[in-house]
Structure formats: structure tokens, C-alpha cells
Write an enzyme that holds these catalytic residues in place. Structure first.
Site, PDB file in Angstrom:
ATOM      1  CG  MET A   1      -2.221  -0.793   1.215  1.00 52.28           C
ATOM      2  SD  MET A   1      -3.595  -0.903   2.518  1.00 52.28           S
ATOM      3  CE  MET A   1      -2.803  -0.959   3.520  1.00 52.28           C
TER       4      MET A   1
ATOM      5  CD  GLU B   1      15.669  -0.095   4.120  1.00 51.10           C
ATOM      6  OE1 GLU B   1      16.166  -1.739   4.446  1.00 51.10           O
ATOM      7  OE2 GLU B   1      16.682   0.658   3.058  1.00 51.10           O
ATOM      8  N   GLY B   2      10.907  -2.587   5.448  1.00 52.32           N
ATOM      9  CA  GLY B   2      10.307  -3.766   5.189  1.00 52.32           C
ATOM     10  C   GLY B   2       9.653  -4.069   4.191  1.00 52.32           C
ATOM     11  CG  HIS B   3       6.950  -2.197   1.990  1.00 51.80           C
ATOM     12  ND1 HIS B   3       6.677  -0.239   2.829  1.00 51.80           N
ATOM     13  CD2 HIS B   3       5.875  -1.933   1.892  1.00 51.80           C
ATOM     14  CE1 HIS B   3       6.091  -0.316   3.074  1.00 51.80           C
ATOM     15  NE2 HIS B   3       4.674  -1.571   2.952  1.00 51.80           N
TER      16      HIS B   3
ATOM     17  N   GLY C   1       5.172  -9.224   4.065  1.00 48.01           N
ATOM     18  CA  GLY C   1       6.138  -9.555   5.540  1.00 48.01           C
ATOM     19  C   GLY C   1       5.503 -10.206   6.581  1.00 48.01           C
TER      20      GLY C   1
ATOM     21  CE  LYS D   1       4.089  -3.925  10.916  1.00 47.42           C
ATOM     22  NZ  LYS D   1       3.119  -3.828  11.282  1.00 47.42           N
TER      23      LYS D   1
ATOM     24  CB  VAL E   1      13.045  -4.651   8.521  1.00 49.08           C
ATOM     25  CG1 VAL E   1      14.195  -3.696   8.721  1.00 49.08           C
ATOM     26  CG2 VAL E   1      12.331  -5.606   6.825  1.00 49.08           C
TER      27      VAL E   1
ATOM     28  CG  LEU F   1      11.156  -0.414   9.834  1.00 53.71           C
ATOM     29  CD1 LEU F   1      12.045  -0.885   8.785  1.00 53.71           C
ATOM     30  CD2 LEU F   1      11.364   0.396  10.703  1.00 53.71           C
TER      31      LEU F   1
HETATM   32  O1  PAF Z   1       0.485  -5.802   3.950  1.00 50.97           O
HETATM   33  C1  PAF Z   1      -0.262  -5.002   3.075  1.00 50.97           C
HETATM   34  O2  PAF Z   1      -0.005  -3.154   2.986  1.00 50.97           O
HETATM   35  C2  PAF Z   1      -1.717  -5.138   2.462  1.00 50.97           C
HETATM   36  O3  PAF Z   1      -2.773  -6.065   3.465  1.00 50.97           O
HETATM   37  C3  PAF Z   1      -2.128  -6.088   1.122  1.00 50.97           C
HETATM   38  C4  PAF Z   1      -1.506  -6.720   1.066  1.00 50.97           C
HETATM   39  C5  PAF Z   1      -1.048  -4.622   0.196  1.00 50.97           C
HETATM   40  C6  PAF Z   1      -3.252  -5.219   0.554  1.00 50.97           C
HETATM   41  O4  PAF Z   1      -3.638  -4.501  -0.025  1.00 50.97           O
END
Ligand code: PAF
Length: 268
Positions: free
Chosen positions: A28, A33-35, A145, A147, A174, A182
Site C-alpha cells: 500500500m 526498509e520492510g517493503h 512481511g 510483521k 525489519v 517498521l
Molecule cells: O500488507 C499490506 O500492505 C496490505 O494488507 C496488502 C497485502 C498490500 C493488501 O492491500
């Protein structure tokens, strides 16, 4: 990196690349850093990396933070490009939920505990958007993740129950140097609230340690959270999400934070 706004464009772009391994990182946005760790894993393991950037309205309940959820599209584009993403899929809301949309994925028991008690429609929104993304991208592997351990468990069950042909890869949480996991929502915290929020990872660490010594991890973590008057504990629980995990959710000011740790020395 190509920015793609429509499902049909993304499908057409992916069609000639189906011979190789396609990885999807659903997000979203408001990358931290997690992403980036998810994107790096995808880049290492896949020929083609698709990252979706979509603040999914249907997973936010009434009165939740949909309107103020951090949006940092320009910065996210730069970061995704730097991580070697091939396609950044950033659709408008109407592209994903056209007028008349009324078909939902309704996960049951697993989605109704813990987060589901406080956010009763949350996992319906998550499961529905993830299934849609899986159908559009048709990835060989999708990255999530650890988390959001309950989300991960809901998605793994969705894949199993609906016979989807993809692998779900869980990537370790992370943390900042001081232990705070994070989260895009950490940006809501004032400096004082951020100090208070540290009670969450500290309490989970104490609970997990008590568990290893034969004590009650839930009671110990709850007591540790109770020592911090600046937060409200929403739940502390043990759940078996691919092994036992100690999970908690707290409210610090207007910000909800969740976190979890493994109780069996799992690597994630
Ligand atoms: O973890 C997230 O950021 C959201 O729940 C996801 C998996 C992108 C779905 O909208």
C-alpha cells in the site's frame, strides 16, 4: 521500470514474460526498509518483479485511517526503481473496484480472531484485493512481511483453500535499531509516542523469553505492557501461524500498532 495503471496493460506486458518466474510484492506504498526487503527478495528470486501500490479502501473499517494513510507516491516510485522493480502497478480505485462491484472473498474463523475482533471487515478486504492481484498478475510467488502474521496466515489459507497456483514467501520483520518493527503507520507517532511504542517489542521479547524458560508468554507480555501507562493494550495472544507466535496490538494515541515474535525460534 514501467508504471502501469490498468489491469489490461499489465496483463499484456506480462504475457511475453510468462516463461520466467514472476514475483509479486503487494503493497500500500509509503515504503520503508520492510517493503524494500520484500522487493530485494523478489529481485533475487524472480525474473520479473511486479510491485503493486494500491491503498486498498476495502480493508479499512469505518472511522479508520484510510484518509490519512501515508501516500508518498513520488518517493515510492524512486525506491521501487532503485530496487530493480520491472512493473509498478498503481491502479486507481475504480480500476480495482468498478461501479457495481459486489463479489468478496470472506475468510472465516482465522480472520475473525485477534485483528478480526477489532477490525471485523479487514481480512475480507485484504483477501479480496490479494485474490484480484493474484488473478491479474498470475505470479509464481508473492511476498509478504511476517510483521502481519495473521494476514500472512489468512493469505496462505486462501491460496490453499482456493487452489491457487502460487507460492507465498514470508519475509522476516525489519526493525529499527531500538527494536520497533517498521510500519508505514509509525510515521503517525510523535517522538514521545514513539518512545512509548517501544514497550510493544520489548514486551513481546520478554514474553518470548519467559516462554522459553517455561513461563506464560501472554501473562508476562501483558504485564510488561501494563507497566507503560501511555498505551492501551488491545490483545496479547499466542496463535499457531506456521508455528507458535506471540502477538499483540496496542493503541498509542491515535495510532494502532501490531507486532509478533516466534515462540519456537523460527527464522521469521
Ligand atoms: O500488507 C499490506 O500492505 C496490505 O494488507 C496488502 C497485502 C498490500 C493488501 O492491500
Amino acid at each position: 521500470m514501467k508504471i502501469v495503471r490498468t489491469k489490461s496493460d499489465l496483463r499484456a506486458l506480462l504475457e511475453p514474460l510468462r516463461g520466467g518466474r514472476v514475483g509479486l510484492v503487494p503493497t500500500m506504498g509509503a515504503f520503508h526498509e520492510g517493503h524494500l526487503s520484500l522487493l530485494r527478495a523478489a529481485r533475487r528470486e524472480c525474473n520479473t518483479v511486479v510491485c503493486s501500490l494500491f491503498v486498498n479502501p476495502t480493508q479499512f473499517g469505518q472511522g479508520e485511517d484510510l484518509e490519512r494513510y501515508p501516500r508518498k507516491d513520488a518517493r515510492d516510485r524512486e525506491l521501487a526503481q532503485a530496487e530493480g522493480v520491472d512493473f509498478l502497478f498503481a491502479p486507481a480505485s475504480e480500476e480495482m473496484y468498478p461501479p457495481g462491484f459486489e463479489t468478496w472473498v470472506e475468510p472465516e474463523r482465522l480472520a475473525l480472531e485477534l485483528e478480526g475482533v477489532i477490525r471485523p471487515t479487514h481480512f475480507r478486504g485484504v483477501a479480496t484485493i490479494c485474490l484480484k492481484l493474484f488473478n491479474i498478475v498470475r505470479p509464481n510467488v508473492a511476498y509478504f512481511g511476517a510483521k502481519d502474521a495473521q494476514q500472512l496466515a489468512v493469505i496462505e489459507l486462501l491460496v490453499r483453500d482456493l487452489d491457487l497456483e502460487l507460492e507465498i514467501r514470508a519475509i522476516k520483520t525489519v526493525r529499527d535499531e531500538d527494536g520497533l518493527a517498521l510500519s508505514s503507520r509509525n510515521s503517525y507517532l510523535s517522538p514521545t509516542e514513539r518512545r512509548i511504542a517501544l514497550a510493544l517489542p520489548n514486551a513481546l521479547a520478554r514474553g518470548a523469553e519467559a516462554g522459553r524458560d517455561g513461563g506464560d508468554p501472554v501473562a508476562v507480555a501483558r504485564a510488561a505492557l501494563d507497566e507503560e501507562p501511555g498505551l492501551k493494550t488491545q490483545y496479547v495472544a499466542v496463535a499457531d501461524y506456521d508455528g507458535p507466535r506471540l502477538l499483540a496490538a496496542v493503541q498509542v494515541g491515535k495510532t494502532r500498532l501490531i507486532d509478533n515474535v516466534s515462540l519456537k525460534g523460527s527464522k521469521i
